[in-house]
Design a protein around this motif. Structure first.
Motif, PDB file in Angstrom:
ATOM      1  N   HIS A  35     -62.383  44.462 -23.864  1.00 49.41           N
ATOM      2  CA  HIS A  35     -62.701  44.599 -22.445  1.00 49.41           C
ATOM      3  C   HIS A  35     -63.535  43.431 -21.929  1.00 49.41           C
ATOM      4  CE1 HIS A  35     -65.933  46.685 -24.668  1.00 49.41           C
ATOM      5  NE2 HIS A  35     -66.733  46.220 -23.739  1.00 49.41           N
ATOM      6  N   GLN A  42     -53.474  43.121 -14.430  1.00 49.72           N
ATOM      7  CA  GLN A  42     -53.616  43.138 -12.971  1.00 49.72           C
ATOM      8  C   GLN A  42     -53.061  44.433 -12.384  1.00 49.72           C
ATOM      9  OE1 GLN A  42     -53.660  38.432 -11.698  1.00 49.72           O
ATOM     10  NE2 GLN A  42     -51.734  39.546 -11.574  1.00 49.72           N
ATOM     11  N   LEU A  71     -59.319  41.212  -7.460  1.00 46.19           N
ATOM     12  CA  LEU A  71     -59.236  42.383  -8.316  1.00 46.19           C
ATOM     13  C   LEU A  71     -60.610  42.859  -8.769  1.00 46.19           C
ATOM     14  CD1 LEU A  71     -56.116  41.554 -10.515  1.00 46.19           C
ATOM     15  CD2 LEU A  71     -56.321  43.364  -8.829  1.00 46.19           C
ATOM     16  N   LEU A  98     -55.609  47.214 -13.189  1.00 44.58           N
ATOM     17  CA  LEU A  98     -56.820  47.059 -12.382  1.00 44.58           C
ATOM     18  C   LEU A  98     -56.565  47.516 -10.959  1.00 44.58           C
ATOM     19  CD1 LEU A  98     -58.306  43.627 -13.533  1.00 44.58           C
ATOM     20  CD2 LEU A  98     -59.343  45.877 -13.815  1.00 44.58           C
ATOM     21  N   SER A 142     -60.430  51.111 -15.714  1.00 44.87           N
ATOM     22  CA  SER A 142     -61.516  50.251 -16.186  1.00 44.87           C
ATOM     23  C   SER A 142     -60.976  49.282 -17.238  1.00 44.87           C
ATOM     24  CB  SER A 142     -62.636  51.101 -16.793  1.00 44.87           C
ATOM     25  OG  SER A 142     -62.233  51.612 -18.056  1.00 44.87           O
ATOM     26  N   PRO A 143     -61.649  48.135 -17.457  1.00 44.39           N
ATOM     27  CA  PRO A 143     -61.191  47.210 -18.501  1.00 44.39           C
ATOM     28  C   PRO A 143     -61.068  47.857 -19.878  1.00 44.39           C
ATOM     29  CG  PRO A 143     -62.731  46.090 -17.058  1.00 44.39           C
ATOM     30  CD  PRO A 143     -62.720  47.542 -16.638  1.00 44.39           C
ATOM     31  N   ARG A 188     -57.107  51.036 -10.465  1.00 41.20           N
ATOM     32  CA  ARG A 188     -58.512  51.419 -10.659  1.00 41.20           C
ATOM     33  C   ARG A 188     -58.808  51.862 -12.097  1.00 41.20           C
ATOM     34  NH1 ARG A 188     -57.407  53.682  -5.466  1.00 41.20           N
ATOM     35  NH2 ARG A 188     -58.595  52.684  -3.812  1.00 41.20           N
ATOM     36  N   LEU A 199     -63.060  47.105  -9.746  1.00 41.48           N
ATOM     37  CA  LEU A 199     -63.985  47.573 -10.778  1.00 41.48           C
ATOM     38  C   LEU A 199     -64.855  48.694 -10.230  1.00 41.48           C
ATOM     39  CD1 LEU A 199     -65.118  44.151 -12.289  1.00 41.48           C
ATOM     40  CD2 LEU A 199     -63.437  45.744 -13.221  1.00 41.48           C
TER      41      LEU A 199
END
Length: 412
Positions: free
Chosen positions: A195, A165, A214, A168, A173-174, A171, A218
């Motif tokens: 991811h 969290q 959140l 994210l 990315s996963p 900003r 993305l």
């Protein structure tokens, strides 16, 4: 064990719950112990263990009792191994057959057989290096894993959830977060996720693993997946004195030499404002062009000249742009900076792939429908600095600033 096994079993103790004994019994059975052996260790009658596991039919005055753990439906034929296949595996393992031989006999992949033994086998007592494969226990374990939905890994680990969290919110990315987890916690597999796990925690309704808001952090800002559609192709808007990308030197394509840039605009509200974006091809280093007065050809030329003039000479080799009318005065820009401009083919954004990707990243900071003229030069520099300090997969998880520094050190 959390209970004491009674030594004198001839003295009745009356009715009392056996929840601790029952939990210990099922743990032993899951590890591969037989019913009699597990009952002996726990200190219960073997009939009690069978009743816990299989239930009991009504008989005379004795009421029926269901199994303590409901039996999952048997695996269907096809994708999953069936019980008879697991029995065949156990028989052939006792005969010292190889995994590839067993796989060929069952018409399965060798990796399927290897994974089955690894997941559902148990170490032999007294020798953890040797494994035993019991087919009926393996079938029970496989059936117990099948029911859905399952609790997600992120939701069960508060430390992992907080880490995801937090990044994210910054900003990331996963995929960048997954790489950071492996680098930060190399010896803690419970802190490693792929991811897709993060996307599922955001997209799947009802799981509650990550805060729903959140999803706005993305790249796309969407809370659901959307299929890719073919974008409309743009028509050429400028046809005078253009040098096409096909005439660009070969050293630009291999990204080995720094100083070759890709450029474009991101457009603001009602197409009345814009920000220029420049991306260095070798390092993905980002520079933003301030256009507070608009994007007419003369304004674009002057802003590009001011921005490029701040770069060292070895970083001013070429610029690749699309066929936008804002570059109508590209010849004057090249004369002022000694930097040739090459133009992409119409409707071919992949020819400036690094720049297109960067524009997508910038939309997190400058959403569509925003008046881009209100941002100051200092704010643009801060956004560029944040992007240049973010690790990138295409750079082996180096940051653009780190990669550019290496390239300049090598060149000098």
């Amino acid at each position: 064990m959390d209970f004491k096994i009674r030594e004198n079993r001839t003295v009745a103790r009356g009715r009392r719950p056996l929840s601790d004994e029952r939990a210990a019994y099922f743990r032993l059975v899951k590890q591969g112990y037989s019913n009699n052996e597990a009952c002996r260790i726990v200190g219960i009658n073997p009939k009690t263990g069978r009743r816990w596991r299989n239930g009991r039919n009504a008989s005379g005055r004795t009421a029926a009792a269901p199994p303590v753990k409901p039996v999952a439906p048997a695996s269907a034929a096809g994708r999953y191994l069936r019980e008879e296949e697991r029995i065949h595996i156990a028989d052939r393992l006792r005969e010292k057959a190889s995994l590839r031989t067993i796989a060929a006999e069952l018409q399965r992949s060798p990796s399927t057989i290897s994974r089955e033994i690894r997941r559902n086998g148990v170490p032999l007592r007294g020798d953890a290096r040797r494994w035993a494969y019991r087919p009926h226990a393996a079938q029970s374990r496989a059936d117990a894993r099948r029911p859905r939905p399952k609790p997600g890994k992120i939701g069960q680990n508060p430390e992992l959830r907080d880490f995801v969290q937090d990044h994210l919110g910054r900003r990331w990315s996963p995929e960048q977060i997954c790489q950071a987890l492996q680098a930060r916690f190399p010896d803690r597999p419970e802190m490693h996720v792929v991811h897709e796990t993060i996307y599922q925690a955001l997209y799947v309704q009802g799981r509650g693993e990550l805060r729903r808001e959140l999803a706005k952090a993305l790249r796309t800002g969407r809370a659901m997946r959307r299929p890719h559609r073919q974008s409309s192709k743009r028509q050429p808007r400028m046809a005078r004195d253009m040098v096409m990308i096909s005439d660009r030197p070969a050293e630009v394509s291999d990204r080995a030499v720094p100083g070759h840039w890709e450029g474009d605009l991101i457009i603001g509200k009602a197409h009345k404002s814009a920000i220029g974006t420049l991306v260095e091809r070798s390092s993905r280093f980002v520079t933003l062009v301030h256009l507070p007065q608009g994007r007419q050809p003369a304004q674009m030329r002057d802003a590009l000249v001011r921005t490029v003039s701040t770069l060292p000479a070895q970083l001013r080799r070429s610029l690749t742009w699309d066929q936008g009318s804002e570059m109508h005065l590209h010849r004057e820009f090249s004369t002022a900076t000694d930097m040739p401009v090459f133009f992409c083919d119409p409707g071919s954004p992949w020819q400036r792939g690094s720049n297109e990707n960067t524009n997508g990243l910038l939309r997190q900071y400058f959403p569509k429908g925003t008046d881009l003229a209100r941002y100051s030069r200092e704010e643009l520099d801060a956004v560029a600095a944040e992007l240049n300090s973010r690790p990138r997969k295409t750079l082996g998880w180096e940051t653009p600033a780190e990669r550019l520094a290496k390239l300049l050190a090598t060149a000098s």
